[in-house]
Design a protein around this motif. Structure first.
Motif, PDB file in Angstrom:
ATOM      1  N   MET A 183       0.819  -1.209   0.000  1.00  0.00           N
ATOM      2  CA  MET A 183       0.000   0.000   0.000  1.00  0.00           C
ATOM      3  C   MET A 183       0.856   1.263   0.000  1.00  0.00           C
ATOM      4  SD  MET A 183      -2.933  -1.280   2.679  1.00  0.00           S
ATOM      5  CE  MET A 183      -3.906   0.229   2.609  1.00  0.00           C
ATOM      6  N   GLU A 184       2.106   1.143   0.500  1.00  0.00           N
ATOM      7  CA  GLU A 184       3.008   2.290   0.530  1.00  0.00           C
ATOM      8  C   GLU A 184       4.001   2.264  -0.625  1.00  0.00           C
ATOM      9  OE1 GLU A 184       4.709   3.237   4.322  1.00  0.00           O
ATOM     10  OE2 GLU A 184       2.922   2.569   5.420  1.00  0.00           O
ATOM     11  N   GLY A 185       3.860   1.291  -1.502  1.00  0.00           N
ATOM     12  CA  GLY A 185       4.714   1.235  -2.680  1.00  0.00           C
ATOM     13  C   GLY A 185       6.129   0.786  -2.408  1.00  0.00           C
ATOM     14  N   ILE A 186       6.323  -0.015  -1.355  1.00  0.00           N
ATOM     15  CA  ILE A 186       7.662  -0.514  -1.061  1.00  0.00           C
ATOM     16  C   ILE A 186       7.612  -2.038  -0.944  1.00  0.00           C
ATOM     17  CG2 ILE A 186       8.315   1.593   0.150  1.00  0.00           C
ATOM     18  CD1 ILE A 186       7.965   0.131   2.763  1.00  0.00           C
ATOM     19  N   THR A 187       8.775  -2.642  -0.946  1.00  0.00           N
ATOM     20  CA  THR A 187       8.889  -4.085  -0.780  1.00  0.00           C
ATOM     21  C   THR A 187       9.820  -4.374   0.386  1.00  0.00           C
ATOM     22  OG1 THR A 187       8.555  -4.506  -3.141  1.00  0.00           O
ATOM     23  CG2 THR A 187       9.598  -6.253  -1.859  1.00  0.00           C
ATOM     24  N   ILE A 188       9.366  -5.192   1.308  1.00  0.00           N
ATOM     25  CA  ILE A 188      10.217  -5.583   2.430  1.00  0.00           C
ATOM     26  C   ILE A 188      11.282  -6.551   1.939  1.00  0.00           C
ATOM     27  CG2 ILE A 188      10.262  -6.831   4.620  1.00  0.00           C
ATOM     28  CD1 ILE A 188       7.418  -5.781   5.116  1.00  0.00           C
ATOM     29  N   ASP A 189      12.520  -6.246   2.244  1.00  0.00           N
ATOM     30  CA  ASP A 189      13.654  -7.073   1.818  1.00  0.00           C
ATOM     31  C   ASP A 189      14.200  -7.816   3.040  1.00  0.00           C
ATOM     32  OD1 ASP A 189      15.922  -8.242   0.856  1.00  0.00           O
ATOM     33  OD2 ASP A 189      16.863  -6.396   0.149  1.00  0.00           O
ATOM     34  N   PRO A 190      13.899  -9.096   3.189  1.00  0.00           N
ATOM     35  CA  PRO A 190      14.387  -9.841   4.347  1.00  0.00           C
ATOM     36  C   PRO A 190      15.913  -9.860   4.459  1.00  0.00           C
ATOM     37  CG  PRO A 190      12.628 -11.040   3.257  1.00  0.00           C
ATOM     38  CD  PRO A 190      13.010  -9.910   2.346  1.00  0.00           C
ATOM     39  N   ALA A 191      16.609  -9.847   3.323  1.00  0.00           N
ATOM     40  CA  ALA A 191      18.071  -9.820   3.377  1.00  0.00           C
ATOM     41  C   ALA A 191      18.565  -8.548   4.054  1.00  0.00           C
ATOM     42  CB  ALA A 191      18.647  -9.940   1.967  1.00  0.00           C
ATOM     43  N   GLU A 192      17.863  -7.439   3.847  1.00  0.00           N
ATOM     44  CA  GLU A 192      18.217  -6.189   4.513  1.00  0.00           C
ATOM     45  C   GLU A 192      17.981  -6.297   6.014  1.00  0.00           C
ATOM     46  OE1 GLU A 192      19.427  -2.433   5.468  1.00  0.00           O
ATOM     47  OE2 GLU A 192      19.756  -3.559   3.601  1.00  0.00           O
ATOM     48  N   ILE A 193      16.915  -6.998   6.412  1.00  0.00           N
ATOM     49  CA  ILE A 193      16.655  -7.209   7.833  1.00  0.00           C
ATOM     50  C   ILE A 193      17.786  -7.999   8.476  1.00  0.00           C
ATOM     51  CG2 ILE A 193      15.113  -8.344   9.488  1.00  0.00           C
ATOM     52  CD1 ILE A 193      12.786  -7.661   7.631  1.00  0.00           C
ATOM     53  N   VAL A 194      18.270  -9.021   7.778  1.00  0.00           N
ATOM     54  CA  VAL A 194      19.387  -9.815   8.299  1.00  0.00           C
ATOM     55  C   VAL A 194      20.637  -8.954   8.430  1.00  0.00           C
ATOM     56  CG1 VAL A 194      20.913 -11.774   7.841  1.00  0.00           C
ATOM     57  CG2 VAL A 194      18.455 -11.988   7.426  1.00  0.00           C
ATOM     58  N   LEU A 195      20.886  -8.117   7.436  1.00  0.00           N
ATOM     59  CA  LEU A 195      22.047  -7.223   7.504  1.00  0.00           C
ATOM     60  C   LEU A 195      21.944  -6.275   8.691  1.00  0.00           C
ATOM     61  CD1 LEU A 195      22.612  -6.315   3.737  1.00  0.00           C
ATOM     62  CD2 LEU A 195      24.090  -7.715   5.203  1.00  0.00           C
ATOM     63  N   GLN A 196      20.753  -5.727   8.923  1.00  0.00           N
ATOM     64  CA  GLN A 196      20.574  -4.832  10.064  1.00  0.00           C
ATOM     65  C   GLN A 196      20.733  -5.576  11.382  1.00  0.00           C
ATOM     66  OE1 GLN A 196      17.544  -1.853  10.174  1.00  0.00           O
ATOM     67  NE2 GLN A 196      17.443  -1.644   7.948  1.00  0.00           N
ATOM     68  N   ALA A 197      20.250  -6.811  11.423  1.00  0.00           N
ATOM     69  CA  ALA A 197      20.433  -7.608  12.636  1.00  0.00           C
ATOM     70  C   ALA A 197      21.912  -7.813  12.930  1.00  0.00           C
ATOM     71  CB  ALA A 197      19.725  -8.956  12.489  1.00  0.00           C
ATOM     72  N   ASP A 198      22.675  -8.094  11.895  1.00  0.00           N
ATOM     73  CA  ASP A 198      24.120  -8.267  12.073  1.00  0.00           C
ATOM     74  C   ASP A 198      24.763  -6.979  12.574  1.00  0.00           C
ATOM     75  OD1 ASP A 198      23.938 -10.876  11.181  1.00  0.00           O
ATOM     76  OD2 ASP A 198      24.544 -10.405   9.129  1.00  0.00           O
ATOM     77  N   ALA A 199      24.232  -5.844  12.120  1.00  0.00           N
ATOM     78  CA  ALA A 199      24.817  -4.558  12.498  1.00  0.00           C
ATOM     79  C   ALA A 199      24.494  -4.179  13.936  1.00  0.00           C
ATOM     80  CB  ALA A 199      24.320  -3.463  11.554  1.00  0.00           C
ATOM     81  N   ILE A 200      23.302  -4.560  14.415  1.00  0.00           N
ATOM     82  CA  ILE A 200      22.906  -4.145  15.774  1.00  0.00           C
ATOM     83  C   ILE A 200      23.136  -5.229  16.810  1.00  0.00           C
ATOM     84  CG2 ILE A 200      21.143  -2.624  14.834  1.00  0.00           C
ATOM     85  CD1 ILE A 200      19.044  -4.604  15.846  1.00  0.00           C
ATOM     86  N   GLN A 201      23.612  -6.391  16.380  1.00  0.00           N
ATOM     87  CA  GLN A 201      23.795  -7.487  17.328  1.00  0.00           C
ATOM     88  C   GLN A 201      24.647  -7.030  18.504  1.00  0.00           C
ATOM     89  OE1 GLN A 201      22.561 -10.832  16.956  1.00  0.00           O
ATOM     90  NE2 GLN A 201      23.122 -10.902  19.097  1.00  0.00           N
ATOM     91  N   PRO A 202      24.118  -7.186  19.721  1.00  0.00           N
ATOM     92  CA  PRO A 202      24.885  -6.761  20.893  1.00  0.00           C
ATOM     93  C   PRO A 202      26.097  -7.655  21.125  1.00  0.00           C
ATOM     94  CG  PRO A 202      22.868  -7.883  21.539  1.00  0.00           C
ATOM     95  CD  PRO A 202      22.797  -7.693  20.062  1.00  0.00           C
ATOM     96  N   PRO A 203      26.915  -7.323  22.115  1.00  0.00           N
ATOM     97  CA  PRO A 203      28.119  -8.123  22.381  1.00  0.00           C
ATOM     98  C   PRO A 203      27.781  -9.599  22.575  1.00  0.00           C
ATOM     99  CG  PRO A 203      28.170  -6.093  23.640  1.00  0.00           C
ATOM    100  CD  PRO A 203      26.821  -6.151  22.996  1.00  0.00           C
ATOM    101  N   GLU A 204      28.761 -10.441  22.383  1.00  0.00           N
ATOM    102  CA  GLU A 204      28.559 -11.888  22.356  1.00  0.00           C
ATOM    103  C   GLU A 204      27.863 -12.411  23.608  1.00  0.00           C
ATOM    104  OE1 GLU A 204      28.491 -15.587  20.724  1.00  0.00           O
ATOM    105  OE2 GLU A 204      29.036 -13.688  19.788  1.00  0.00           O
ATOM    106  N   GLU A 205      28.087 -11.771  24.743  1.00  0.00           N
ATOM    107  CA  GLU A 205      27.496 -12.281  25.978  1.00  0.00           C
ATOM    108  C   GLU A 205      26.041 -11.844  26.162  1.00  0.00           C
ATOM    109  OE1 GLU A 205      29.679  -8.444  27.043  1.00  0.00           O
ATOM    110  OE2 GLU A 205      30.006 -10.207  25.786  1.00  0.00           O
ATOM    111  N   ASP A 206      25.528 -10.990  25.281  1.00  0.00           N
ATOM    112  CA  ASP A 206      24.167 -10.478  25.390  1.00  0.00           C
ATOM    113  C   ASP A 206      23.234 -11.161  24.396  1.00  0.00           C
ATOM    114  OD1 ASP A 206      24.986  -8.721  27.351  1.00  0.00           O
ATOM    115  OD2 ASP A 206      25.300  -7.068  25.955  1.00  0.00           O
TER     116      ASP A 206
END
Length: 230
Positions: A77-100
């Protein structure tokens, strides 16, 4: 394996409250990658208001969609497409330290479509996350619960267990027995949902969460992320 994905047997079963309690219990980071519906506030804002420990961080959504609908439809409805690969990339970028831990809240259930080809369960696999299933008692909930559990088990996605919300019911014990997945806890109905309530529920979850995480740690062996999305 530090990602925990909160999914539900359907919509409106208490995922956001459960996510807040798990986040508080583990002093984890929280992330809702796709938010559909903005007019009544977001799940990220809700969790941020309910989590009170000094360590948790609530990260901004990858996609904020105004229409309270299935993500693929709201995005269309907003004229965009959700890209799951981008979500994975963002998850990798925000992943907290290994112990968290990073607690990730999904939209609806496992087969909610994110775009024309990818469903929530595909994203879970790509994120290499363990799953907590949130369930609530209503007519048909046994079927919805066991279908959810069966799909995850057949997909070889590690499941930590069940969190039930709302009024307690004997169905819970049956669902746990039939699914052969552990009970993590029950979040009761309350007249006031605030940070104090979440702290109390988090304390009740700490032991069962720790035990489930320890048991699951050696069982996770998904293939590389790049092979997980259709």
């Amino acid at each position: 394996m530090k990602r925990i994905f909160i999914t539900g047997i359907g919509t409106g079963v208490g995922k956001t409250l459960a996510a807040a309690c798990v986040t508080e219990a583990l002093k984890a980071h929280y992330w809702k990658p796709v938010q559909a519906g903005l007019d009544e506030g977001t799940d990220t804002e809700t969790v941020k208001s309910l989590v009170s420990n000094a360590f948790s961080v609530c990260h901004p959504e990858a996609y904020r969609l105004r229409e309270p609908a299935s993500p693929h439809l709201a995005a269309r409805m907003e004229g965009i497409t959700i890209d799951p690969a981008e979500i994975v990339l963002q998850a990798d970028a925000i992943q907290p330290p290994e112990e968290d831990y990073l607690v990730i809240e999904g939209a609806g259930g496992l087969l909610v479509p994110l775009n024309e080809d990818v469903f929530t369960i595909d994203l879970i696999r790509a994120l290499r996350a363990q799953v907590i299933i949130v369930a609530q008692n209503y007519l048909g909930s046994i079927n919805h619960s066991l279908l959810t559990a069966r799909v995850l088990q057949h997909s070889h996605i590690p499941v930590l267990g069940w969190i039930f919300s709302g009024a307690e019911h004997t169905n819970e014990a049956d669902i746990v027995r039939w699914s052969e997945l552990p009970l993590l806890g029950h979040i009761p109905t309350a007249s006031k949902i605030d940070a104090a309530f979440v702290r109390h529920q988090a304390l009740r979850l700490v032991g069962s969460l720790g035990e489930a995480l320890d048991q699951n740690m050696s069982r996770y062996s998904n293939p590389p992320l790049s092979r997980q999305l259709p």
